[in-house]
Structure formats: C-alpha cells, structure tokens
Design an enzyme around this catalytic site. Structure first.
Site, PDB file in Angstrom:
ATOM      1  CG  ASP A 136      -0.211  -0.329   2.536  1.00 16.31           C
ATOM      2  OD1 ASP A 136       0.851  -0.976   2.516  1.00 16.31           O
ATOM      3  OD2 ASP A 136      -0.720   0.070   3.587  1.00 16.31           O
ATOM      4  CD  GLU A 344       8.098   2.473   6.209  1.00 15.12           C
ATOM      5  OE1 GLU A 344       7.302   1.604   6.605  1.00 15.12           O
ATOM      6  OE2 GLU A 344       7.737   3.580   5.807  1.00 15.12           O
TER       7      GLU A 344
END
Length: 398
Positions: A136, A344
């Site tokens: 996403d 991340e």
C-alpha cells in the site's frame, strides 16, 4: 527466542479463531481485512527450529480455518484457460466500504475526486483491499498509474498472493502428515498441485519468462468463470513477478515450483528486468511517488527473491542471491551508520539512503529490515575483515 516466536504465532492464532482470519493489525479497526496468508510459514519455521510436534498439533486446526477463509467466494476467482480447463485462483478483497479509520481524512480527500456515493464506497473497498495486500500503495494496483482513484485491487489475481496460498497448502499437507492426519495431508497436496498448474496456466508468461498479475475486466462481477485472455496479464515489471522463485526454498522433496532450466530463464529475466540496482531490488520500474514503487526497495522482497535464487540448485543463481544480499546489507549498514536507525524501506539507487513517498512519514526501527539483514548475515556470512564500500566511501564492519 523460541518461546517468543511461539507466543507470536499463538497471538495470531487467537485472533484467527476470534475473527476467522488474521487481521491486518491488532487493532479493532483492522477486523475488516486480513494479512497476507503467511501464518503457516511461521508455524513451519517454528517447528523446524524446535521440532515441537505438540505445538503444531495445537495450532493446526486454525491453519485449516485460515485456508477456508482464503477459499471463500469473496476471494476465489475461476478462470478457464485456452484449453477450456477451469482453474481457481485468489484475489484480495476487504469487506469494507468506508474510509480507513487510521487514514480517514486521506481517504475522504481522495474520494472527493469521484462523484457518486456508490463510486466512493467502491473506492474505499479498493483502498482497504490494497492495504490487505501489504503493497500500500503502488502502480501495480492502478488502472492509471498517475491516478489513485483508479485502484482496482479486487479485479487483480496477484502472483504473490497465490504463491503464499500455494505454500500454505504445501505447509498444511506436510504438517498434517506430521500430526498423523494422512487424509488431510493428501487433500492439501492435491490442492497445491492444482494451484501450481493454475499459476503456471494463468499467470506465467513464456515470452517475458516471468509470472504476471492477471487483470479481470472492469465490468466483471467476479462471479462465474472468466475466459483467459493474453492481454489481461499485466506486462509491467514488478518485483512480485519473481516471487514464485521463493518456493524453491521449501518442500523440495514434494515439488519444485520451477525446475533448474526454468529457474535459469527466470534468473536471466530478472537480470534484464531493470529491477536490480546498486542497493538492491526495486519494487517496480515506475516512479509514481507511491511507496511501493521505484526507487524504493523493501526488505521482504529482497529476502523472498534471494532465498529462491539461493535454493534453485544453480551455482550462478546462488551467486546472484549473495550479490543481492550484499547490496542490501551494505545499504542498511550505511544508513544505520549515518542515521543511527534501521528503516522500513530504502532507495535502491543510492546506497545508504532511506526510501520515501506514500501517505505517511517514513518509519524507523523496523522489524523486517532487522530480520532480513540478520537472515542474510546468517546465510551468506560477513567476514570480520570485509570492508563495505558505499558511494565512494569505505565503511568497515568496525
């Protein structure tokens, strides 16, 4: 940390038993969508490390429940190939038609660009379904890569989702045998073989030597049987096109998803794809400003592909896997040295630079970045005297 690993699995099993699937997160507003189905992989890894059959026996019924969730009508799509053979594959579809509570203002602002309430509800479902995928957001899910309102995730048969379910079926088959349930073992091995054939029949592209996502027609109701069409494969290149290689690392005694000859062709396709960069594998070739697009690279994708290459049986593929791992460890290390944190995602075109884009501030810490680096170091090693060059500078392991 075997007890910790078991406890994590038991927490997920608790939520699975309560809600019928593993939610996208452990917060009440996530009970409308699942995680990608990787719970069986976690159980198998715990068993391989501990040989705890009683643990497997405890969680085994829950794995059957998760498989049933992914076989339900909202996820299953039937497609007939050119020979009239009907195959069943799976898609993401969240049960939600409102703004995501965690990102309500962002979703409402995007939905303001479409007119009717029905169109808004449809867009909200596509947004939540895209979040269910883990990617996403990305051009992978858009009919128009410049327009987020064209998200169409529920109309896509994703390569990686079906690989995860294929492995789930293999895992359940192996774990069922372990707990003495031969009938269930045989049932799931048959199911895995059928999905293997389905993936190669519907998603494999012999010209590109990659597996490609399959798009259903915009006016499809996703019920009944769809006829396979060549131009319905998404010929854009994404890292997910190579995820099936991952299956080479598991259950090799039962089935190899790609034999050595096919793995060699896929490896050549990966090398020529444009995805390989100085700091790792790019998520896509399209720079949309979304976080699951170029130039970002994500730890799970590096690991899935490198693991598959390493276990393909080809010495040259293992060498490529080590090269990818080295690039990834190098950029993680350089970023850690300069920022004091793991990140991340990373910019694969610039060693030591974290990734950006998307709808929120890039996160630091990050378990999967930590885990993949540790896995790569364990598999490929890191000699104490090895220097790590990055952007013209030499960083030592210190």
């Amino acid at each position: 940390m075997y007890d910790t690993a078991k406890a994590i699995v038991l927490n997920l099993v608790y939520m699975l038993e309560k809600y019928g699937f593993v939610p996208n997160g452990a917060r009440s507003y996530y009970i409308n969508r699942s995680q990608p189905p990787l719970l069986s992989s976690m159980v198998l890894e715990v068993y391989r490390a501990t040989r705890d059959v009683e643990f497997v026996r405890t969680v085994f019924p829950s794995l059957l429940k998760e498989h049933s969730f992914w076989m339900s009508d909202i996820h299953n799509v039937a497609i007939a190939d050119n020979h009239g053979q009907v195959h069943n594959l799976s898609r993401y579809q969240a049960r939600w038609n409102k703004p995501r509570p965690e990102s309500a203002t962002i979703d409402e602002e995007l939905a303001s660009k479409v007119n009717s309430m029905a169109a808004k509800e449809k867009l909200y479902r596509e947004i939540a379904s895209t979040a269910e995928s883990g990617w996403d957001f990305s051009s992978r899910w858009m009919r128009n890569s410049t327009d987020m309102t064209t998200l169409a995730t529920t109309y896509i048969i994703p390569v990686d989702l079906n690989i995860f379910i294929f492995k789930m079926e293999l895992d359940i088959g192996a774990l069922a045998k372990l707990v003495g349930d031969s009938a269930t073992s045989e049932k799931f091995l048959r199911a895995s073989k059928a999905r293997h054939i389905a993936i190669d029949s519907i998603l494999w592209n012999s010209e590109m030597e990659q597996w490609l996502d399959y798009w259903l027609p915009a006016d499809a109701d996703c019920q009944g049987v769809h006829e396979w069409k060549t131009n319905s494969q998404n010929r854009n290149i994404f890292a997910s096109n190579f995820i099936p290689l991952w299956l080479n690392a598991y259950h090799s005694g039962l089935v190899r998803f790609a034999d050595e000859a096919k793995s060699k062709r896929v490896m050549a396709s990966l090398k020529a794809s444009g995805l390989l960069h100085a700091a790792g594998i790019a998520t896509s070739l399209i720079n949309t400003g979304q976080q699951w697009d170029f130039p970002n690279g994500w730890a799970p994708l590096q690991h899935l592909i490198a693991e598959g290459l390493s276990h393909s049986g080809l010495s040259e593929a293992k060498k490529l896997a080590e090269d990818i791992a080295t690039r990834w460890v190098r950029t993680n290390y350089a970023a850690y040295k300069s920022t004091g944190a793991m990140h991340e995602k990373y910019n694969v075109t610039a060693c030591g630079e974290s990734g950006g884009g998307g709808e929120y501030k890039p996160q630091t810490g990050f378990g999967w970045s930590n885990g993949v680096v540790l896995s790569f170091l364990e598999e490929f090693g890191w000699p104490e005297d090895k220097e790590i060059a990055c952007s013209g500078k030499v960083l030592t392991t210190g």
